[in-house]
Design an enzyme around this catalytic site. Structure first.
Site, PDB file in Angstrom:
ATOM      1  N   PRO A  10      32.964  40.365  37.155  1.00 13.04           N
ATOM      2  CA  PRO A  10      32.721  39.271  36.211  1.00 13.04           C
ATOM      3  C   PRO A  10      33.905  38.955  35.305  1.00 13.04           C
ATOM      4  CG  PRO A  10      31.531  41.249  35.562  1.00 13.04           C
ATOM      5  CD  PRO A  10      32.046  41.487  36.950  1.00 13.04           C
ATOM      6  N   ASN A  11      34.084  37.672  35.105  1.00 13.85           N
ATOM      7  CA  ASN A  11      35.072  37.081  34.188  1.00 13.85           C
ATOM      8  C   ASN A  11      36.498  37.146  34.716  1.00 13.85           C
ATOM      9  OD1 ASN A  11      33.145  36.435  32.067  1.00 13.85           O
ATOM     10  ND2 ASN A  11      32.980  38.642  31.801  1.00 13.85           N
ATOM     11  N   ARG A  18      41.729  33.509  30.131  1.00  5.40           N
ATOM     12  CA  ARG A  18      40.954  34.385  29.258  1.00  5.40           C
ATOM     13  C   ARG A  18      41.876  35.404  28.563  1.00  5.40           C
ATOM     14  NH1 ARG A  18      38.141  39.651  32.175  1.00  5.40           N
ATOM     15  NH2 ARG A  18      37.015  40.172  30.292  1.00  5.40           N
ATOM     16  N   TYR A  23      45.172  40.177  29.272  1.00  7.78           N
ATOM     17  CA  TYR A  23      45.138  40.098  30.725  1.00  7.78           C
ATOM     18  C   TYR A  23      46.278  39.284  31.337  1.00  7.78           C
ATOM     19  CZ  TYR A  23      40.464  41.972  29.898  1.00  7.78           C
ATOM     20  OH  TYR A  23      39.407  42.758  29.494  1.00  7.78           O
ATOM     21  N   ASN A  72      38.039  45.934  40.950  1.00  6.69           N
ATOM     22  CA  ASN A  72      38.016  45.766  39.497  1.00  6.69           C
ATOM     23  C   ASN A  72      36.657  45.172  39.167  1.00  6.69           C
ATOM     24  OD1 ASN A  72      38.270  45.226  36.820  1.00  6.69           O
ATOM     25  ND2 ASN A  72      40.254  44.178  36.970  1.00  6.69           N
ATOM     26  N   ALA A  75      33.472  44.458  33.370  1.00  5.35           N
ATOM     27  CA  ALA A  75      32.573  45.168  32.457  1.00  5.35           C
ATOM     28  C   ALA A  75      31.478  45.945  33.182  1.00  5.35           C
ATOM     29  CB  ALA A  75      31.956  44.180  31.467  1.00  5.35           C
ATOM     30  N   GLU A  96      39.270  52.313  41.929  1.00  9.33           N
ATOM     31  CA  GLU A  96      38.919  51.515  40.737  1.00  9.33           C
ATOM     32  C   GLU A  96      40.207  51.089  40.044  1.00  9.33           C
ATOM     33  OE1 GLU A  96      36.122  53.431  37.990  1.00  9.33           O
ATOM     34  OE2 GLU A  96      37.146  52.464  36.306  1.00  9.33           O
ATOM     35  N   HIS A  98      41.985  48.557  36.814  1.00  7.13           N
ATOM     36  CA  HIS A  98      41.862  47.699  35.642  1.00  7.13           C
ATOM     37  C   HIS A  98      43.233  47.188  35.265  1.00  7.13           C
ATOM     38  CE1 HIS A  98      37.754  48.961  35.155  1.00  7.13           C
ATOM     39  NE2 HIS A  98      38.176  50.190  35.361  1.00  7.13           N
ATOM     40  N   ARG A 105      41.368  51.044  24.500  1.00  6.35           N
ATOM     41  CA  ARG A 105      40.510  49.986  23.947  1.00  6.35           C
ATOM     42  C   ARG A 105      39.209  50.582  23.393  1.00  6.35           C
ATOM     43  NH1 ARG A 105      40.235  45.266  28.180  1.00  6.35           N
ATOM     44  NH2 ARG A 105      39.405  44.198  26.345  1.00  6.35           N
TER      45      ARG A 105
END
Ligand code: DQA
Length: 138
Positions: A10-11, A18, A23, A72, A75, A96, A98, A105
């Site tokens: 998502p996103n 964004r 990012y 990725n 969230a 995985e 990111h 964070r």
């Protein structure tokens, strides 16, 4: 030829638009074109969805025939027992990734439901995290 798929959650369709300070300013489709040129000897594909079930369906679809998944999950990494179970249930290895260093964070980003079922985790190298993920399968 190795078959590797990048799956974005998502996103991540909003990359380049964004939160550019986190990012970056490149959109994923133009980055994916660069990746295809860089890995000409790899059968590289890409899937993005904002929907948890669609990500699970895609993992089931490719998870017994591909050589690797660079995932990725956005969230959902921090919330989805179901995606973690999907990774455990397939035979294709998953890395995985990111873009940001999630450990720098908020605390809720420090936990992953996916990582225990992945071969490894790469985070914090911007879009290069995806290259490192692909390289791990080569
Ligand atoms: C992300 C980190 C996640 O915490 C966040 O929810 C994202 C992107 C990253 O690539 O840095 O959507 O997965």
């Amino acid at each position: 030829m190795k078959k590797i798929i990048i799956i974005n959650g998502p996103n991540l369709n909003l990359l380049g638009v964004r939160e550019k300070n986190i990012y970056g300013s490149q959109d994923f489709l133009s980055f994916f074109e660069e990746l295809k040129q860089r890995y000409l000897a790899v059968d590289l594909s890409y899937f993005q969805s904002n929907h948890e079930g669609e990500i699970i369906d895609k993992l089931h679809e490719i998870g017994f025939s591909y050589d690797g998944v660079v995932l990725n999950a956005g969230a959902y990494t921090h919330t989805s027992v179901a995606i973690g179970d999907a990774i455990a249930g397939i035979t294709t290895p998953v890395v995985e990734v990111h873009i940001s260093n999630v450990h720098k964070r908020e605390a809720f980003r420090h936990h992953s439901y996916l990582a225990p079922n992945c071969v490894g985790v790469i985070c914090g190298f911007g879009l290069n995290s995806y290259k490192l993920g692909i390289d791990s399968f080569l």
